[in-house]
Motif scaffolding. Structure first.
Motif, PDB file in Angstrom:
ATOM      1  N   ASN A 218       0.790  -1.230  -0.040  1.00  0.00           N
ATOM      2  CA  ASN A 218       0.105  -0.173  -0.076  1.00  0.00           C
ATOM      3  C   ASN A 218       0.943   1.356  -0.104  1.00  0.00           C
ATOM      4  N   LYS A 219       0.274   2.328  -0.497  1.00  0.00           N
ATOM      5  CA  LYS A 219       0.977   3.525  -0.744  1.00  0.00           C
ATOM      6  C   LYS A 219       0.960   4.346   0.635  1.00  0.00           C
ATOM      7  N   LEU A 220      -0.278   4.355   1.322  1.00  0.00           N
ATOM      8  CA  LEU A 220      -0.326   4.847   2.854  1.00  0.00           C
ATOM      9  C   LEU A 220      -0.158   3.994   3.760  1.00  0.00           C
ATOM     10  N   ILE A 221      -0.161   4.471   5.112  1.00  0.00           N
ATOM     11  CA  ILE A 221      -0.241   3.737   6.327  1.00  0.00           C
ATOM     12  C   ILE A 221      -1.382   3.015   6.667  1.00  0.00           C
ATOM     13  N   PHE A 350      10.334   9.305  -4.500  1.00  0.00           N
ATOM     14  CA  PHE A 350       9.590  10.026  -3.628  1.00  0.00           C
ATOM     15  C   PHE A 350       8.184  10.055  -4.296  1.00  0.00           C
ATOM     16  N   GLU A 351       7.111   9.927  -3.447  1.00  0.00           N
ATOM     17  CA  GLU A 351       5.893   9.920  -3.952  1.00  0.00           C
ATOM     18  C   GLU A 351       4.876  10.623  -3.122  1.00  0.00           C
ATOM     19  N   ALA A 352       4.213  11.516  -3.606  1.00  0.00           N
ATOM     20  CA  ALA A 352       2.937  12.257  -2.718  1.00  0.00           C
ATOM     21  C   ALA A 352       1.696  11.542  -2.965  1.00  0.00           C
ATOM     22  N   ILE A 353       0.742  11.323  -1.819  1.00  0.00           N
ATOM     23  CA  ILE A 353      -0.400  10.698  -2.219  1.00  0.00           C
ATOM     24  C   ILE A 353      -1.403  11.334  -1.445  1.00  0.00           C
ATOM     25  N   GLY A 354      -2.771  11.474  -1.933  1.00  0.00           N
ATOM     26  CA  GLY A 354      -3.785  11.711  -1.281  1.00  0.00           C
ATOM     27  C   GLY A 354      -5.021  10.719  -1.390  1.00  0.00           C
ATOM     28  N   ARG A 355      -5.737  10.705  -0.358  1.00  0.00           N
ATOM     29  CA  ARG A 355      -6.910   9.636  -0.409  1.00  0.00           C
ATOM     30  C   ARG A 355      -8.294  10.462   0.228  1.00  0.00           C
ATOM     31  N   LEU A 356      -9.479  10.185  -0.331  1.00  0.00           N
ATOM     32  CA  LEU A 356     -10.661  10.863   0.044  1.00  0.00           C
ATOM     33  C   LEU A 356     -11.484   9.590   0.229  1.00  0.00           C
ATOM     34  N   LEU A 432      -3.568  12.466   3.635  1.00  0.00           N
ATOM     35  CA  LEU A 432      -2.583  13.150   2.869  1.00  0.00           C
ATOM     36  C   LEU A 432      -1.154  12.546   3.254  1.00  0.00           C
ATOM     37  N   GLY A 433      -0.361  12.151   2.324  1.00  0.00           N
ATOM     38  CA  GLY A 433       1.013  11.255   2.914  1.00  0.00           C
ATOM     39  C   GLY A 433       1.932  11.505   1.800  1.00  0.00           C
ATOM     40  N   VAL A 434       3.100  10.762   2.278  1.00  0.00           N
ATOM     41  CA  VAL A 434       4.150  10.747   1.384  1.00  0.00           C
ATOM     42  C   VAL A 434       4.882   9.385   1.559  1.00  0.00           C
ATOM     43  N   ASN A 435       5.675   8.650   0.431  1.00  0.00           N
ATOM     44  CA  ASN A 435       6.295   7.681   0.894  1.00  0.00           C
ATOM     45  C   ASN A 435       7.943   7.755  -0.014  1.00  0.00           C
TER      46      ASN A 435
END
Length: 481
Positions: A218-221, A350-356, A432-435
């Protein structure tokens, strides 16, 4: 040096300047009338010829020595090759005898730090439980499938039969229901007519939605609202797995969220998943579950899709469900919602992620297959504080899930009487997150999450108040192999 060469070439004529001179000496009397000058010139010619002959002999000796050395090296190489072949064959036989042939071992760990404002808590989540033994170890969005350890074994047998055993202590797909179980998956897959038409059986984690159980997938925690509260955890049963071109279909009959059925329960659940991969970068799928759970009719369906091209990733999901007589007020629990995630690689690592996420769950006070309502003690010093339900306390009343933000408000729950209507919370979440890929096997993650409800159902421990919003922050280090 010369003796070394002669020792190696005992079969060759032993030539020397003296031998050549003696061999040529017989021609000298024929030139007895030559003058001393002519004699000197002839001797010089003979010396030149002797030098040339000596050089030719040395060249021949060098060639023979090279041939002999090459032959010796070739023989050593053949012997060494034979020794290596014997060792490799022995290792293959030993691996097969020990069951190591076609065995793949993989795993991961993801120690995670979580700060939750409403709970007034901060600390690491790693290998803790969510089996409901106390208020801190319930399944919740801040105590979901992260902080795990996985060890997975995949074995392929002769004929194409496959076995998978995945172990995840404390936080396996089954540990919240089959308490103490570390088995996340124990399944078999056997060809029926060919490798694309297979019989499957055992315990398998749920296959619904676009998110997975483990951190390295997964991209987020954290997980989205639909994953945490509207989807099954695992199945125990048997079915088929069929691949035809770009279509992949799985279906099985068995228990949902149960390792076995209790007495007087005879209705297994139908579960299925269909995927279509249009290409390497896009596809869609849908999944459903239909049957009875705890003697009440349950029907769920979800649709998900993905698009990945270059640095951009998009995933989305729609879900609906209905569970008869399992809402807060005893009516039918119904829900519908969506989740969408967008990711963009700012650099290759480096990746930026957003989830709604949005989940509509207000009807009949709310309720899904993933929510567990608590109680409030109307006679306590704080009559609206949530508590673990205890049948021995006469003053306890049903209440919502005030850690996850589901159900009616505490005031509405305290005033509610059976037979009257009551509303639950509709939920929204923005993450909102980054990995960052530190190495091929290590990823660093960070996530800031805001959870919102349309009524005040988040309980704040520090002052005993209820609010519509909660804030959470997490960081995680994921190692996989």
């Amino acid at each position: 040096m010369k003796q070394k060469k002669e020792g190696k070439l005992s079969s060759l004529p032993k030539l020397s300047v003296l031998a050549v001179a003696l061999a040529c000496g017989g021609v000298l009397p024929a030139h007895a009338e030559e003058t001393p000058e002519q004699m000197r010139q002839r001797i010089e010619q003979l010396e030149t010829q002797i030098k040339q002959l000596t050089a030719l002999v040395e060249q021949a000796v060098a060639k023979v020595e090279a041939v002999q050395a090459a032959a010796a090296d070739s023989e050593e190489q053949r012997a060494e090759f034979n020794r290596i072949r014997v060792k490799v064959e022995s290792m293959e036989d030993q691996n097969e005898a020990l069951g190591m042939k076609d065995l793949q071992i993989s795993g991961m760990i993801d120690p995670t730090f979580i700060y939750n404002k409403a709970r007034d808590s901060a600390g690491f989540n790693f290998l803790n439980n969510f089996d409901g033994r106390d208020g801190n170890e319930v399944y919740a969005y801040d105590n979901s499938y992260f902080g795990q350890a996985l060890l997975q074994f995949d074995k392929e047998l002769e004929g194409g039969t496959k076995l998978r055993l995945a172990l995840a202590p404390h936080k396996s797909a089954s540990s919240g229901f089959n308490l103490g179980s570390i088995v996340h998956e124990a399944s078999m897959s056997m060809p029926i007519t060919d490798s694309n038409t297979r019989f499957i059986a055992g315990q398998m984690p749920d296959w619904s939605g676009y998110e997975y159980y483990f951190g390295h997938q997964n991209k987020l925690i954290t997980h989205n609202l639909l994953f945490d509260f509207t989807l099954p955890s695992f199945y125990t049963g048997a079915g088929v797995d069929v691949t035809r071109g770009k279509w992949w279909t799985r279906a099985m009959i068995g228990n949902m969220n149960k390792a076995s059925h209790p007495d007087s329960e005879t209705n297994p659940m139908l579960s299925y998943r269909v995927d279509y991969s249009k290409g390497e970068f896009q596809g869609f799928g849908f999944a459903g579950q239909h049957g009875e759970l705890d003697d009440n009719r349950l029907d769920m369906f979800e649709f998900d899709a993905y698009f990945i091209r270059g640095d951009l990733s998009w995933m989305g999901q729609l879900s609906v469900g209905k569970w008869k007589n399992n809402a807060f007020d005893g009516g039918d629990a119904t829900w519908k919602g969506f989740s969408t995630l967008l990711g963009y690689k700012l650099t290759p690592r480096f990746e930026a992620i957003g989830r709604l996420d949005y989940l509509n769950n207000s009807k009949h006070g709310g309720g899904t297959i993933g929510t567990a309502f608590n109680c409030i003690d109307s006679a306590a010093a704080d009559p609206l504080a949530p508590a673990v339900c205890d049948d021995t306390v006469a003053t306890q009343l049903a209440a919502g899930d005030y850690r996850n933000g589901f159900g009616p408000t505490a005031a509405d729950a305290a005033a509610w009487t059976p037979g009257t209507s009551i509303n639950g919370a509709n939920r929204t979440t923005l993450s909102l997150g980054v990995n960052y890929a530190l190495t091929t096997n290590v990823m660093l993650k960070a996530e800031y999450r805001i959870d919102h409800a349309d009524i005040p159902v988040f309980y704040y421990v520090d002052d005993g108040s209820y609010k519509k919003n909660n804030h959470m922050f997490g960081v995680s280090t994921v190692l996989s192999f």
